[in-house]
Write an enzyme that holds these catalytic residues in place. Structure first.
Site, PDB file in Angstrom:
ATOM      1  N   CYS A 158       0.723  -1.123   0.179  1.00  0.00           N
ATOM      2  CA  CYS A 158      -0.309  -0.019   0.096  1.00  0.00           C
ATOM      3  C   CYS A 158       0.764   1.338   0.071  1.00  0.00           C
ATOM      4  CB  CYS A 158      -1.082  -0.022   1.353  1.00  0.00           C
ATOM      5  SG  CYS A 158      -2.642   0.741   0.781  1.00  0.00           S
ATOM      6  N   HIS A 177      -3.269  -6.312   2.021  1.00  0.00           N
ATOM      7  CA  HIS A 177      -3.185  -6.151   3.171  1.00  0.00           C
ATOM      8  C   HIS A 177      -3.549  -7.711   3.261  1.00  0.00           C
ATOM      9  CE1 HIS A 177      -2.463  -1.521   3.822  1.00  0.00           C
ATOM     10  NE2 HIS A 177      -3.483  -1.600   3.028  1.00  0.00           N
TER      11      HIS A 177
END
Length: 237
Positions: free
Chosen positions: A94, A190
């Site tokens: 991310c 994630h």
């Protein structure tokens, strides 16, 4: 390498550790130890110089202000770039993905330089991507799963290839997900990503060790993996 301790660098966990991404370091460490290798996690704090002698480097997610702070710190302390140039494995999630690119634009409209290990630029997307994310193709034969929570649209240049193709979720925003250049990998997954995708964890470790790794038969990991894959359409699985 197989006879020495593998040192796993967890970079700037104070600012790059949202959604449990620091767990990626524990996953790599345990999967090495379960195979009989010595391994240790080396946290590298925001006020410390980044060593260039670690074997693998991990960057997690972070909020916008934290991401800018982390990028500035990594540019000021060039250990990560020097290690990558020497062949070290790097994995960013991310905000970590965006920092590894050449440039990212914050929600304030300002452009910020990345460390340039991936040929990738990021700008704010019209809408925030918050969903389960599934990826096929690329480095791993089986689907990769995770969840995403970001408002970045990432565009790859010729120097990087996607980690895979999106079959659920948003990823980079153009049907692709993540970026790979050599042994540098970035993703929006994630989960932590390496807990949900043990094949990806083992690929990174094979780069570190310079050898293929024997299969680990761990029922808890297999159950987690099966649960996530079962949520995907049969044609994707």
């Amino acid at each position: 390498m197989a006879d020495s301790t593998v040192r796993i660098g967890l970079l700037l966990p104070e600012v790059l550790g949202t959604y449990g991404d620091s767990g990626n370091a524990q996953v790599l460490c345990k999967r090495l130890q379960w195979r009989g290798h010595e391994a240790e996690v080396v946290p590298v704090a925001l006020d410390s110089a980044v060593p260039s002698t670690l074997d693998v480097y991990l960057l997690g997610g972070g909020e916008d202000t934290a991401q800018v702070l982390a990028a500035r710190r990594l540019l000021a302390s060039p250990g990560l770039s020097r290690a990558a140039e020497s062949g070290a494995t790097v994995f960013g999630v991310c905000a970590g993905l965006q920092i590894l690119g050449t440039r990212f634009r914050g929600l304030d409209g300002a452009d910020h330089p990345g460390v340039g290990l991936l040929d990738l630029v990021t700008a704010p997307a019209p809408r925030r991507a918050v969903a389960e994310l599934a990826v096929v193709g690329g480095l791993i034969d089986t689907p990769l799963t995770g969840f995403e929570n970001h408002q970045g649209a990432s565009t790859l240049g010729e120097g990087s290839v996607p980690l895979g193709r999106v079959v659920r979720g948003t990823g980079n925003g153009d049907g692709t997900e993540g970026a790979v250049t050599g042994h540098v990998v970035g993703t929006y997954l994630h989960g932590p990503a390496l807990a949900r995708n043990p094949e990806l964890a083992d690929l990174l470790l094979s780069w570190v060790l310079g050898q293929d790794l024997p299969h680990l038969d761990i029922s808890e990991v297999d159950v987690l993996r099966s649960e996530r894959l079962a949520a995907l359409p049969r044609r994707i699985r």
